[in-house]
Motif scaffolding. Structure first.
Motif, PDB file in Angstrom:
ATOM      1  N   ILE A 123      82.826  -5.786   0.128  1.00  0.00           N
ATOM      2  CA  ILE A 123      81.439  -5.313   0.137  1.00  0.00           C
ATOM      3  C   ILE A 123      80.493  -6.482   0.373  1.00  0.00           C
ATOM      4  N   VAL A 124      80.766  -7.600  -0.304  1.00  0.00           N
ATOM      5  CA  VAL A 124      79.922  -8.787  -0.144  1.00  0.00           C
ATOM      6  C   VAL A 124      79.963  -9.276   1.305  1.00  0.00           C
ATOM      7  N   ALA A 125      81.159  -9.288   1.897  1.00  0.00           N
ATOM      8  CA  ALA A 125      81.282  -9.751   3.285  1.00  0.00           C
ATOM      9  C   ALA A 125      80.500  -8.868   4.247  1.00  0.00           C
ATOM     10  N   LEU A 126      80.517  -7.557   4.018  1.00  0.00           N
ATOM     11  CA  LEU A 126      79.721  -6.662   4.856  1.00  0.00           C
ATOM     12  C   LEU A 126      78.229  -6.970   4.720  1.00  0.00           C
ATOM     13  N   GLY A 127      77.802  -7.258   3.491  1.00  0.00           N
ATOM     14  CA  GLY A 127      76.403  -7.605   3.290  1.00  0.00           C
ATOM     15  C   GLY A 127      76.025  -8.912   3.970  1.00  0.00           C
TER      16      GLY A 127
END
Length: 408
Positions: free
Chosen positions: A131-135
């Protein structure tokens, strides 16, 4: 999130649990509280928080943005492990509110980082980091997104979990980063490795993102037919899921975006027949605004939005959005016969791309701008040379050669 069961079985168990929690007697409620007190996952010994965690898991797996936000807002205090907040953060990231979304993932990151020495903790950490990487990708921080993916892969590998389907979800953002950089083969390899495990696990948002990434790759390679087929597949996912309306709209916008790149305005209008009304009424997202303004330019509409393209009010600025706004301004200038202004806008766009690595969005419009893009590269001392490409990479609508050298 860390289950090895098939997606349809996970779905069934989650829905049964949710239904059961809604029908608890007082005695059963007390039994659940006692059970939660010795659970491997802390929930403040609270059935309400446990119910919120179940709803957030369903929201995460189904891409249900409204349920994720409602579960978070229904908390009377911060959750024990931060997952409910992170699921809401993921929903905000899909809505292009990257900073707010990433902030909500921080408690779950801290919790998972402290619990990564067991299987459940490592898999949860990988999920959180995906999720962090997508953000980070959405913010345009491509190098940071890559590093976050590496952390997720390391967390799984160190526990001997490299064969888990969750690895596919963890690595998917790296495919989007590769596409941004113009590394189409690398991006395609990520999709090929990840789509099967993602479908078996039944994580709908990841499946939709993989299909849209495949569409981007095929579009960039000049195969619009394959790109549209990828988007068709996204609308008919595997398993018990139905695509939520906000993802349907995202996929529709992607279809129109690809059609406009290929110069097929009629197909773009077929995808979004009410585009004029939506543009006048006010767009709901940056991605919608960028596509609809480009449609207006292609249709010859003259409004303040087409004559002076800018991000919608309140939008979070990102490098990709800035490049797109510059491209729209260049298109508007060309339409008004002002090539000098168009060149200035493209020069600014190339400067951003050279700094951040967002190459492919410019390469996709090589035929649209032709020599203007070459000259913009020359102004930035960026080697935008042309070369004869093979049939797998030349756009179907391009008669000559395309820009394919790296921008940095």
């Amino acid at each position: 999130l860390y289950s090895t069961r098939k997606g349809d079985e996970i779905h069934r168990l989650l829905m049964e649990t949710r239904d059961r929690l809604e029908r608890l007697t007082d005695e059963e409620h007390a039994d659940v509280v006692r059970g939660l007190s010795v659970s491997a996952e802390p929930f403040h010994d609270s059935v309400e928080e446990f119910r919120a965690a179940v709803d957030s898991t369903i929201a995460h797996r189904h891409g249900d943005r409204d349920l994720a936000i409602a579960s978070y807002r229904g908390l009377r205090r911060p959750s024990e492990n931060g997952f409910v907040e992170a699921a809401a953060g993921e929903a905000l990231i899909y809505h292009e509110r990257y900073s707010d979304g990433l902030a909500l993932t921080e408690p779950w990151q801290r919790y998972c980082s402290g619990a990564q020495n067991d299987t459940m903790g490592a898999v949860n950490l990988a999920h959180c980091l995906s999720i962090v990487a997508l953000g980070k990708h959405g913010q345009g921080r491509l190098d940071e997104a890559d590093r976050v993916v590496d952390r997720a892969v390391t967390a799984l590998s160190q526990r001997g979990l490299g064969d888990r389907p969750q690895l596919a979800i963890a690595t998917l953002p790296a495919g989007w980063v590769a596409w941004e950089r113009g590394e189409l083969d690398a991006a395609a390899a990520v999709v090929e490795r990840s789509i099967g495990p993602i479908r078996r696990l039944g994580e709908l948002p990841a499946e939709l993102l993989a299909c849209m990434l495949a569409a981007r790759i095929n579009s960039s390679r000049g195969n619009s037919k394959a790109a549209y087929a990828d988007l068709d597949a996204a609308l008919v996912p595997d398993g018990p899921h139905r695509v939520p309306p906000h993802f349907v709209d995202w996929i529709t916008l992607e279809r129109a975006r690809i059609a406009l790149i290929f110069g097929d305005v009629d197909y773009a209008v077929m995808a979004i027949p009410d585009w004029e009304r939506r543009l006048v009424d006010g767009t709901a997202s940056t991605r919608e605004h960028l596509v609809l303004v480009r449609m207006a330019l292609a249709a010859g509409m003259r409004t303040s939005a087409t004559e002076h393209p800018r991000l919608p009010e309140g939008a979070e600025p990102t490098p990709a959005a800035e490049i797109e706004i510059r491209k729209l301004a260049a298109l508007a200038a060309v339409a008004f016969g002002d090539e000098e202004s168009a060149l200035d806008e493209l020069t600014a766009a190339v400067a951003v791309a050279a700094h951040t690595g967002h190459r492919q969005t410019l390469l996709d419009d090589a035929r649209t701008f032709g020599h203007l893009l070459d000259n913009a590269g020359a102004r930035n001392r960026v080697p935008l040379r042309r070369y004869d490409s093979g049939p797998s990479t030349r756009p179907a609508h391009a008669d000559g050669r395309l820009l394919a050298d790296p921008l940095t």
